[in-house]
Enzyme design. Structure first.
Site: not given
Ligand code: NAP
Ligand code: GFB
Length: 362
Positions: A56-57, A59, A184
Site C-alpha cells: 500500500s506504500g 513502491v 535502519y
Molecule cells: P512507504 O510508502 O512508507 O510504505 C511502507 C509500506 O510498509 C506500507 O505499505 C506500510 O503499510 C507497510 N508497513 C509499514 N510498517 C508495517 C508493519 N509493521 N507491518 C506491515 N506492513 C507495514 O515506503 P516505500 O517508500 O514504499 O518503501 C518500500 C520499500 O522500499 C521499503 O522496504 C524501503 O525501505 C525501501 N526503500 C524506499 C526508498 C524511498 O526513497 N522511499 C528508498 C530505498 C528503499 P501501511 O500503508 O498500512 O502503513
Molecule cells: O530524502 P531525504 O530525507 O533522505 O533527503 P536522505 C534529505 C536531503 O534533502 C538532505 C535535504 O540533504 C536534506 O538537507 N532536504 C531539503 C530535505 N529540504 C528537505 C525537506 O523538507 N525534507 C527532507 N526530508 N529533506 C534517506 C535515508 O537519506 O534516504 C533513508 O535516511 C532512505 O533511510 C532514503 O534510505 C532513501 O537521502 O538523506
C-alpha cells in the site's frame, strides 16, 4: 485512507503497433518476443501467487500499477498487495496468519518503517527494532511456508558513509553507514546476511534490490517525516497557496540519484521473474544523472509554477553529502531499460499530488 478516487497522471504511452508494422519487427524484437514466449510457457507451468508486503506504500502502489495497468501480470497469476492493516508484520503470529491465508509461492518484501532524514535522526532505535522484527518474521515464515523466491528491498543509504565512489554491490558491509540512519541501515544490511544464510543452509532463493531515493504517486508527502522530494512538493504547494516563502532544509548542496517509483516497479517485477543471483542488485539511474538538492528544488518550483522566494535553512542537517551508486550491474542485465527523465517524473508526481491532495499522505 478516504474513498475519493485517485487520479493517475499517465506518462505518454508509445503508439500501439499496427499489423503491417509488425512485419517490420526487428531481430532484437523477435528475440524479445521469443524470450517473453519462453517466460510465459515457464510461468504458465506453475502460475505464481505473489504476496507483496508493503503493497500500500509508494513502491507497492507502483508495482500494483505495473502489474494491473501495464500488463505486468501473466496468465493465471495472483498478486496480493498487503498493508499493515492486513497484518502487523512486527508480530510473528499475524505474519504467519497472512501467509497461511494467501499461501504465496513468491514474495516481494517491501514492508518497513520508512521515512526521511529528519525522522531517522529522531528514531534510529525504532527503525532498527521494527525493521529487524519485520524482516526476520517475513523471511522465516517464507522459509517455513516453502516460498520459492523472496525479493527484499534494501536502500543505498546502507552503504558505508566513508567510501570510494561510485558505490557498488560488493561494498555493503565495508564500514559504518552514515550516522543519521544507522538503525535502519544495519537492519537492512542484515537482510543481505539472512539471504546468504538461507541459501547456504537451505538453498533458498532469497535475494534483494537496492534502490536509491525513490519518489512518485502515493509517496509520503508529510513535511516532518517524508523524504526530500515529497516533502518539498508539499511545502512548495502550500507556499504557493499561502503566498509565503519556500523553506528548504540545509544548504541544498547534497547530491542524490532519484528513481521514479514506476521505473523501480518495472525493474522489481523483472527481478522477481528473471534475476537469479542471491547477491543484491542496485536499481537506479546512472551516476551522471545525480542532481543536487537545489537542482531538485528548482524542478519542483517549475513543475508547480512557484515563483516565490526560496530560502535555505542551513541550521537544518544536510545529512549525507553524497552516496553516488553505480548501476553497472543492472546495465549488464538490462542495457535496454529506459528510465523516465527526472524533470518529467517530477512534473507527473506534482500533478498527481495536486490532483489527489485530499487523499495523499500529508
Ligand atoms: P512507504 O510508502 O512508507 O510504505 C511502507 C509500506 O510498509 C506500507 O505499505 C506500510 O503499510 C507497510 N508497513 C509499514 N510498517 C508495517 C508493519 N509493521 N507491518 C506491515 N506492513 C507495514 O515506503 P516505500 O517508500 O514504499 O518503501 C518500500 C520499500 O522500499 C521499503 O522496504 C524501503 O525501505 C525501501 N526503500 C524506499 C526508498 C524511498 O526513497 N522511499 C528508498 C530505498 C528503499 P501501511 O500503508 O498500512 O502503513
Ligand atoms: O530524502 P531525504 O530525507 O533522505 O533527503 P536522505 C534529505 C536531503 O534533502 C538532505 C535535504 O540533504 C536534506 O538537507 N532536504 C531539503 C530535505 N529540504 C528537505 C525537506 O523538507 N525534507 C527532507 N526530508 N529533506 C534517506 C535515508 O537519506 O534516504 C533513508 O535516511 C532512505 O533511510 C532514503 O534510505 C532513501 O537521502 O538523506
Amino acid at each position: 485512507m478516504n474513498e475519493k478516487a485517485e487520479t493517475w497522471v499517465e506518462s505518454p504511452q508509445p503508439e500501439p503497433v499496427t499489423l503491417e508494422e509488425s512485419s517490420l519487427t526487428s531481430a532484437p524484437q523477435r528475440q524479445e518476443d521469443a524470450q517473453k514466449q519462453q517466460l510465459e510457457t515457464k510461468m504458465a507451468a506453475a502460475p505464481m501467487r505473489v504476496l507483496v508486503t508493503g503493497g500500500s506504500g509508494l513502491v507497492g502502489k507502483a508495482i500494483e500499477h505495473v502489474v494491473l495497468q501495464e500488463g505486468g501480470k501473466l496468465e493465471g497469476e495472483e498478486w496480493i498487495f498487503l498493508s499493515s492493516k492486513d497484518a502487523d508484520l512486527t508480530n510473528l503470529e499475524q505474519t504467519k496468519a497472512a501467509f497461511e491465508k494467501h499461501r504465496p509461492t513468491h514474495v516481494i518484501h517491501l514492508a518497513a518503517k520508512v521515512g526521511g532524514l529528519y525522522l531517522h535522526m529522531r528514531e534510529n532505535l525504532h527503525f532498527l527494532r521494527d525493521n529487524l522484527k519485520i524482516n526476520d518474521n517475513v523471511l522465516q515464515t517464507a522459509h517455513e511456508m516453502g516460498v520459492t523466491k523472496v525479493v527484499s528491498c534494501l536502500s543505498s543509504c546502507i552503504f558505508p558513509d566513508k567510501t570510494t565512489y561510485p558505490i557498488d554491490e560488493t561494498m555493503i558491509h565495508d564500514g559504518l553507514p552514515h550516522d543519521s540512519n544507522f538503525g535502519y541501515s544495519h537492519a537492512k544490511r542484515m537482510i543481505d546476511v539472512q539471504n546468504r544464510a538461507y541459501f547456504q543452509q537451505y538453498g533458498h532463493h532469497y535475494t534483494a534490490v537496492i534502490p536509491t531515493n525513490v519518489f512518485g504517486p502515493h509517496d509520503n508527502f508529510n513535511i516532518e517525516n517524508g523524504h526530500v522530494l515529497s516533502a518539498l512538493m508539499n511545502k512548495t504547494y502550500r507556499a504557493k497557496k499561502d503566498g509565503t516563502p519556500l523553506t528548504v532544509c540545509g544548504s541544498g548542496a547534497p547530491r542524490r540519484q532519484f528513481i521514479y517509483s514506476l521505473d523501480l516497479g518495472r525493474l522489481i517485477v523483472w527481478v522477481l521473474r528473471e534475476y537469479e543471483e542471491i547477491s543484491p542488485v542496485i536499481l537506479t539511474v546512472g551516476k551522471d544523472d545525480e542532481v543536487s538538492i537545489k537542482d531538485a528544488v528548482d524542478m519542483i518550483a517549475a513543475a508547480l509554477d512557484f515563483g516565490g522566494e526560496i530560502q535555505y535553512d542551513t541550521s537544518m542537517s544536510d545529512g549525507q553529502m553524497k552516496k553516488t551508486a553505480s548501476n553497472a550491474k543492472l546495465r549488464r542485465y538490462r542495457p535496454d531499460f529506459t528510465f523516465t527523465p527526472l524533470k518529467e517524473a517530477v512534473k507527473m508526481t506534482c500533478d498527481w499530488f495536486t490532483a489527489n491532495y485530499d487523499i495523499a499522505r500529508t
